[in-house]
Design an enzyme around this catalytic site. Sequence first.
Site, PDB file in Angstrom:
ATOM      1  N   SER A  63       0.475  -1.179   0.211  1.00  0.00           N
ATOM      2  CA  SER A  63      -0.032   0.257   0.121  1.00  0.00           C
ATOM      3  C   SER A  63       0.830   1.491  -0.569  1.00  0.00           C
ATOM      4  CB  SER A  63      -0.838   0.093   1.333  1.00  0.00           C
ATOM      5  OG  SER A  63      -1.817  -1.146   0.966  1.00  0.00           O
ATOM      6  N   LYS A  66      -0.472   4.039  -2.566  1.00  0.00           N
ATOM      7  CA  LYS A  66      -1.388   4.757  -2.257  1.00  0.00           C
ATOM      8  C   LYS A  66      -0.314   6.230  -2.489  1.00  0.00           C
ATOM      9  CE  LYS A  66      -4.800   1.569  -0.513  1.00  0.00           C
ATOM     10  NZ  LYS A  66      -3.892   0.444   0.175  1.00  0.00           N
ATOM     11  N   SER A 118      -6.149   3.225   4.264  1.00  0.00           N
ATOM     12  CA  SER A 118      -5.391   3.188   3.741  1.00  0.00           C
ATOM     13  C   SER A 118      -6.743   1.937   2.681  1.00  0.00           C
ATOM     14  CB  SER A 118      -4.420   1.258   4.709  1.00  0.00           C
ATOM     15  OG  SER A 118      -4.111   0.995   2.984  1.00  0.00           O
TER      16      SER A 118
END
Length: 397
Positions: A63, A66, A118
């Site tokens: 993640s 992101k 997330s």
Amino acid sequence: MKKRVIHSIIWTLIIALFWTPLGQAEASPPGIDTKAVGASLIDVESGRILYNVKGDIPMRIASLTKIMTAIVAIENGKLTDKVKVSKNAFGKEGSSIYLKLGEEMRLHDMLYGLMMRSGNDAATAIAEHVGGSVEGFVYMMNEKAKMIGMDHSNFTNPSGLDEGEGHRASANDMAKLTAYALKNPVFQEIVSTKIKKVPNPNEKWNYTWFNKNKMLSLFEGADGVKTGYTKLAKRCLVSSATRNGQQLVVVTLDDPNDWADHAKLLQYGFKYYPLQLVAAKGDTVEGSPWVVGRSFSYPLAEGEAGLVSKKVSFTDAASTDYRLGERGIMQIYLNQKLIRSVPLYDKTSTRMQASDQSAFSFKEGKAYTETLLSRYGLICRLLIQKLFTFSKSEWTD
């Protein structure tokens, strides 16, 4: 005679081994290690990589992806837009902020859910809204990566899920990306937030999100940025902290001891590579009426200040640059390697007023001003939406 020759050779060797001219002595901070497979430590203002382990090896980043999703959305989307949750975004596997099918939320609010919790559902919804489709948004992500100088990275989705084999980035590239993103005040505000309440259209109470990034509470001066984990990527973390006006970023990939390692690396950077003023805006250039147009600070280890040198070249009076106000360039070197070029102006020039707001560099010796993607974000978005408005069957064909 033979003894004299031997004696001479011995003294020559001693001098060669132990005598180094002071002007060429390089600082050598103590070594440091981590449990990470890949790691990087960067100074945000200058973009100097202070430490890395396998820094240019592409790896799974989970993640941490992101970070790119957020900055592309901030630069190319309208924060007040309502983002509608599609069937593709609803119920996306992995971490989620539990958006409902058809739910609408301001892009600005959804970005908090993306970075603090997330949310993979948020990542997909944002990508479809800003890029016209997930594929269109991924194209934008990779174009942004090229512009920043992420030479060892490739994005295939906006969430970081282990989908396919091509989704990779190196620790150094993620450090560069984060240093770039932290220059954006909206991004900085989002990733430094510990608790956020957002209107919930489905219930009487608001969404309340707590930031997963424990570094915000564990380390003094911490101000971001993102956690990450998948079964294949293992524990990934990017953190930032600011002390005495200096901001550092640490990236670790596949690190079972990430919280402790980040604290250790941040302390190391602040202690051994303090930010030092190399050129001050308004300083007069010796032998000319011109002044330095932009302040420049650089993290220097003990002894490195003596290795900094400067070279000045003046602008041709007949050139366009001269007519636009530039009077010259000061090139700044560390140990004979170019680290930055700063403009020279007349002290009364109007260009002195805005000169500190441009130029952000990751590659030493090459300045990056506003990227085309940022400047022409709306145009790029419209073009990309047009490019990727194929049906799924047409795309696979």
